[in-house]
Design a protein around this motif. Structure first.
Motif, PDB file in Angstrom:
ATOM      1  N   THR A 170       0.438   2.452  -8.922  1.00 38.04           N
ATOM      2  CA  THR A 170      -0.310   2.156  -8.631  1.00 38.04           C
ATOM      3  C   THR A 170      -1.532   1.253  -9.072  1.00 38.04           C
ATOM      4  OG1 THR A 170      -2.484   3.220  -6.683  1.00 38.04           O
ATOM      5  CG2 THR A 170      -1.817   4.457  -8.963  1.00 38.04           C
ATOM      6  N   GLY A 171      -2.347   0.616  -8.646  1.00 39.55           N
ATOM      7  CA  GLY A 171      -3.448  -0.218  -9.305  1.00 39.55           C
ATOM      8  C   GLY A 171      -4.202  -0.395  -7.697  1.00 39.55           C
ATOM      9  N   TRP A 172      -5.650  -1.097  -8.673  1.00 40.79           N
ATOM     10  CA  TRP A 172      -7.172  -1.355  -7.447  1.00 40.79           C
ATOM     11  C   TRP A 172      -6.786  -2.899  -7.738  1.00 40.79           C
ATOM     12  CZ3 TRP A 172     -11.054  -3.052  -9.571  1.00 40.79           C
ATOM     13  CH2 TRP A 172     -12.351  -2.945  -8.718  1.00 40.79           C
ATOM     14  N   VAL A 179       4.493  10.310  -5.220  1.00 44.90           N
ATOM     15  CA  VAL A 179       4.847   9.669  -6.763  1.00 44.90           C
ATOM     16  C   VAL A 179       5.912  10.533  -6.728  1.00 44.90           C
ATOM     17  CG1 VAL A 179       4.184   9.913  -9.520  1.00 44.90           C
ATOM     18  CG2 VAL A 179       2.453   9.136  -7.348  1.00 44.90           C
ATOM     19  N   ALA A 180       6.310  12.246  -6.700  1.00 39.15           N
ATOM     20  CA  ALA A 180       7.496  13.149  -7.105  1.00 39.15           C
ATOM     21  C   ALA A 180       8.573  12.492  -6.034  1.00 39.15           C
ATOM     22  CB  ALA A 180       6.632  14.152  -7.024  1.00 39.15           C
ATOM     23  N   GLY A 216      -4.608  -0.425  -3.242  1.00 37.40           N
ATOM     24  CA  GLY A 216      -5.757  -0.462  -2.050  1.00 37.40           C
ATOM     25  C   GLY A 216      -5.769   0.819  -2.180  1.00 37.40           C
ATOM     26  N   ALA A 217      -4.525   2.135  -2.167  1.00 36.42           N
ATOM     27  CA  ALA A 217      -5.449   3.540  -1.748  1.00 36.42           C
ATOM     28  C   ALA A 217      -4.740   4.127  -2.749  1.00 36.42           C
ATOM     29  CB  ALA A 217      -4.753   4.157  -0.287  1.00 36.42           C
ATOM     30  N   LYS A 218      -5.424   5.145  -2.914  1.00 42.62           N
ATOM     31  CA  LYS A 218      -5.101   6.055  -4.464  1.00 42.62           C
ATOM     32  C   LYS A 218      -3.449   6.313  -4.233  1.00 42.62           C
ATOM     33  CE  LYS A 218      -5.289  10.002  -7.671  1.00 42.62           C
ATOM     34  NZ  LYS A 218      -6.602  10.589  -8.032  1.00 42.62           N
ATOM     35  N   ARG A 219      -1.885   6.786  -4.571  1.00 48.68           N
ATOM     36  CA  ARG A 219      -0.856   7.260  -4.415  1.00 48.68           C
ATOM     37  C   ARG A 219      -1.246   8.225  -4.486  1.00 48.68           C
ATOM     38  NH1 ARG A 219       3.421   4.309  -3.813  1.00 48.68           N
ATOM     39  NH2 ARG A 219       3.288   2.879  -5.306  1.00 48.68           N
ATOM     40  N   VAL A 252       1.086  -1.276  -0.156  1.00 51.70           N
ATOM     41  CA  VAL A 252       0.234  -0.281  -0.087  1.00 51.70           C
ATOM     42  C   VAL A 252       0.701   1.172   0.400  1.00 51.70           C
ATOM     43  CG1 VAL A 252      -2.122  -1.295   1.010  1.00 51.70           C
ATOM     44  CG2 VAL A 252      -0.157   0.319   2.065  1.00 51.70           C
ATOM     45  N   PRO A 253       0.648   2.426  -0.248  1.00 50.95           N
ATOM     46  CA  PRO A 253       1.254   3.356  -0.246  1.00 50.95           C
ATOM     47  C   PRO A 253       1.771   3.832   1.001  1.00 50.95           C
ATOM     48  CG  PRO A 253      -0.658   3.712  -2.226  1.00 50.95           C
ATOM     49  CD  PRO A 253      -0.694   2.813  -1.267  1.00 50.95           C
ATOM     50  N   THR A 254       1.566   3.699   1.598  1.00 56.73           N
ATOM     51  CA  THR A 254       1.976   3.759   2.805  1.00 56.73           C
ATOM     52  C   THR A 254       3.079   3.548   3.130  1.00 56.73           C
ATOM     53  OG1 THR A 254       0.724   2.477   4.400  1.00 56.73           O
ATOM     54  CG2 THR A 254       0.129   4.082   4.614  1.00 56.73           C
TER      55      THR A 254
END
Length: 198
Positions: free
Chosen positions: A101-103, A87-88, A79-82, A51-53
């Motif tokens: 990212t994905g879903w 991203v940067a 799991g969640a939008k990044r 996940v992003p975290t």
């Protein structure tokens, strides 16, 4: 050879190919971020999914430890939008890594979409391509998404219309365990599963 489909044979001399041979897989969930950085560095890990975290924690730990993880080629998340800012930051911390990212959901086993930029978008200046880099992406081969209203009519995929999200494909669940959760199949479109509202 060019055009060979792995797992299918059309000639007597075709070789069986395992595309995962020689890969290393490790689960760093319970190890902590410092341990994740050490595992990745010491085992030449090239891909990180979470996940992003988890990506943010990996980046912070690598900075704190003075590690650059030069072999890291891919940072995927779901799991969640990044967030665009993340991203940067990840692109700056790991310049050789593709940031995606994905879903997905349990019902999609687990991938429903993944964002891998096509060459024409990847070639754009980073700031110009950011609006595409933070999107959830496209369904993988064999997975089909539809957006329908409650009357069963297809709705536009315009980024603003709400409706019932329908999905089908070879890796998509057709029912819940022991039928719990009711009938999720759209019987007018075989194997199209209702998995949520958008």
């Amino acid at each position: 050879y060019t055009g060979m489909i792995i797992g299918e044979h059309s000639r007597d001399n075709d070789l069986e190919v395992n595309p995962l041979k020689g890969k290393k897989l490790t689960n760093v969930r319970a190890s902590g971020t410092d341990e994740a950085v050490r595992l990745m560095r010491d085992n030449d890990i090239t891909r990180f999914l979470g996940v992003p975290t988890q990506s943010a924690e990996l980046m912070e730990a690598a900075k704190r430890m003075g590690e650059t993880l030069p072999l890291l080629a891919y940072l995927g998340a779901g799991g969640a939008k990044r967030p665009a800012a993340q991203v940067a930051q990840l692109a700056e911390a790991f310049p050789k890594a593709g940031i995606a990212t994905g879903w997905g959901m349990t019902e999609t086993s687990p991938i429903g979409t993944i964002s891998i930029l096509p060459p024409e978008l990847a070639a754009l200046p980073y700031d110009e391509s950011m609006k595409w880099r933070v999107k959830q992406g496209m369904p993988p081969l064999g997975v089909e998404l539809k957006l329908k209203n409650y009357a069963g009519q297809e709705m536009p995929h315009d980024g603003t219309t709400y409706g019932r999200l329908m999905i089908k494909g070879p890796t998509i669940s057709g029912a819940y365990f022991k039928g719990e959760g009711g009938d999720i199949l759209d019987h007018s479109d075989h194997r199209l599963v209702w998995i949520g509202l958008l």
